[in-house]
Design a protein around this motif. Sequence first.
Motif, short mmCIF file in Angstrom:
data_model
loop_
_atom_site.label_atom_id
_atom_site.label_comp_id
_atom_site.label_asym_id
_atom_site.label_seq_id
_atom_site.Cartn_x
_atom_site.Cartn_y
_atom_site.Cartn_z
N LEU A 9 14.03 20.80 -19.69
CA LEU A 9 14.06 22.04 -18.92
C LEU A 9 13.00 23.04 -19.38
O LEU A 9 12.89 24.14 -18.84
N GLY A 10 12.22 22.63 -20.39
CA GLY A 10 11.17 23.51 -20.90
C GLY A 10 11.65 24.55 -21.88
O GLY A 10 10.91 25.47 -22.24
N GLN A 11 12.88 24.40 -22.34
CA GLN A 11 13.43 25.35 -23.30
C GLN A 11 13.03 24.94 -24.72
O GLN A 11 13.14 23.78 -25.10
N LYS A 12 12.57 25.90 -25.49
CA LYS A 12 12.14 25.61 -26.84
C LYS A 12 13.35 25.50 -27.77
O LYS A 12 14.31 26.24 -27.63
N ARG A 13 13.25 24.53 -28.71
CA ARG A 13 14.33 24.42 -29.69
C ARG A 13 14.28 25.60 -30.65
O ARG A 13 13.21 26.19 -30.89
N GLN A 14 15.40 25.93 -31.23
CA GLN A 14 15.49 27.01 -32.19
C GLN A 14 14.69 26.66 -33.44
O GLN A 14 14.61 25.49 -33.83
N LEU A 15 14.07 27.63 -34.05
CA LEU A 15 13.40 27.41 -35.33
C LEU A 15 14.41 26.94 -36.37
O LEU A 15 15.59 27.32 -36.32
N ASN A 16 13.96 26.12 -37.31
CA ASN A 16 14.83 25.79 -38.44
C ASN A 16 14.57 26.77 -39.58
O ASN A 16 13.62 27.58 -39.53
N THR A 17 15.37 26.70 -40.61
CA THR A 17 15.28 27.69 -41.70
C THR A 17 13.98 27.57 -42.49
O THR A 17 13.46 28.57 -43.01
N VAL A 18 13.44 26.34 -42.60
CA VAL A 18 12.17 26.16 -43.32
C VAL A 18 11.05 26.85 -42.57
O VAL A 18 10.23 27.58 -43.15
N GLU A 19 11.01 26.65 -41.25
CA GLU A 19 9.99 27.28 -40.41
C GLU A 19 10.13 28.79 -40.45
O GLU A 19 9.13 29.52 -40.57
N TYR A 20 11.36 29.26 -40.35
CA TYR A 20 11.58 30.71 -40.37
C TYR A 20 11.12 31.33 -41.68
O TYR A 20 10.50 32.40 -41.70
#
Length: 326
Positions: A173-184
Amino acid sequence: MKNDLLTSVELGALWTTKHKKTMILRILEHLIQHAEDNKAKSLMSGLYEKLEKKVEEMEIMIKDGGAALPSGFTKEDINEHAPALFTNGFDVMFCRILKEISMGMYVLHTTISYRDEIINFYRELTELTHMYYRHFTDYLLAKEFLQLPTTIKMPNSVDFISDTSYMKGTNLLGQKRQLNTVEYGLLHHSVETNLFGMQLMKAFAQCSTDKEAKQYFTKGQQLSEEILQGTEKILVENNIPSPTLPGGLLTSSTEAPFSERLMLYCTYLLGGFSIGGQGFSSAFILRNDVIAKSAIFAKDAFEYTMEGAKLMMEKGWMEEPPKMEL
């Protein structure tokens, strides 16, 4: 067999450390002179006294190795009569950022050192840096000059990634996955450091009297702002609050407390720190859109840093490292 000779790479490490440490001493002299808070002044004074002794130790090692002492930064690189350029909070934040850079450099210098004396020297500097980094962080948190990263719901299970679309970052649907804690964590650090960098470049531009240097600092302010806005946009899109710092961190002084050479070298170091941070982030961020932005930021930071190196050379302000003459 034990070798008591100072190797070429150890000399290079000490040479670099001499420049960075004498730069920090000059910066601390201005910050301590105008410190508004007794606790901040005590912390910075304690660091100054310990670093001054380490510089003396380092100079003895270089002399004993038979090499000429690098000039580094001297009393000529500080204007003792200049009014305060920074207010309470920014002074300690400045010291904390400098300690971050030190941590990375000491790891590098330790890995290319072989003599016990040199390895122990960098071990002691590392311990000193960790101690004061903790002190500066505690101070900034207590005074609310620093904001803790947001908390999350703790996971109650262990999962494994089984689909490479995880890197694509979007579903059908083109929705981005949530960031993970490492990325954040990496993005949070980028916001924190670029908030500081933007203010510091503004301060340097504000008091610089050299036309080219002033333009360079202004460009650095704009670059930090661009990276900051790009990183904050990613956080906002993921409904994550962005860390902020209170305003009023600079004074209106236009009289430079440091030489143009010192301010350019400081910017050069911060640029290298930014390049390393962006490159490190790319290895641990797993969402392609964020990776792409980090790569752009790293490229921009690299080009800006090299521009600063060229400017210092054109001005005759960059001291040449020891030659590899066998």
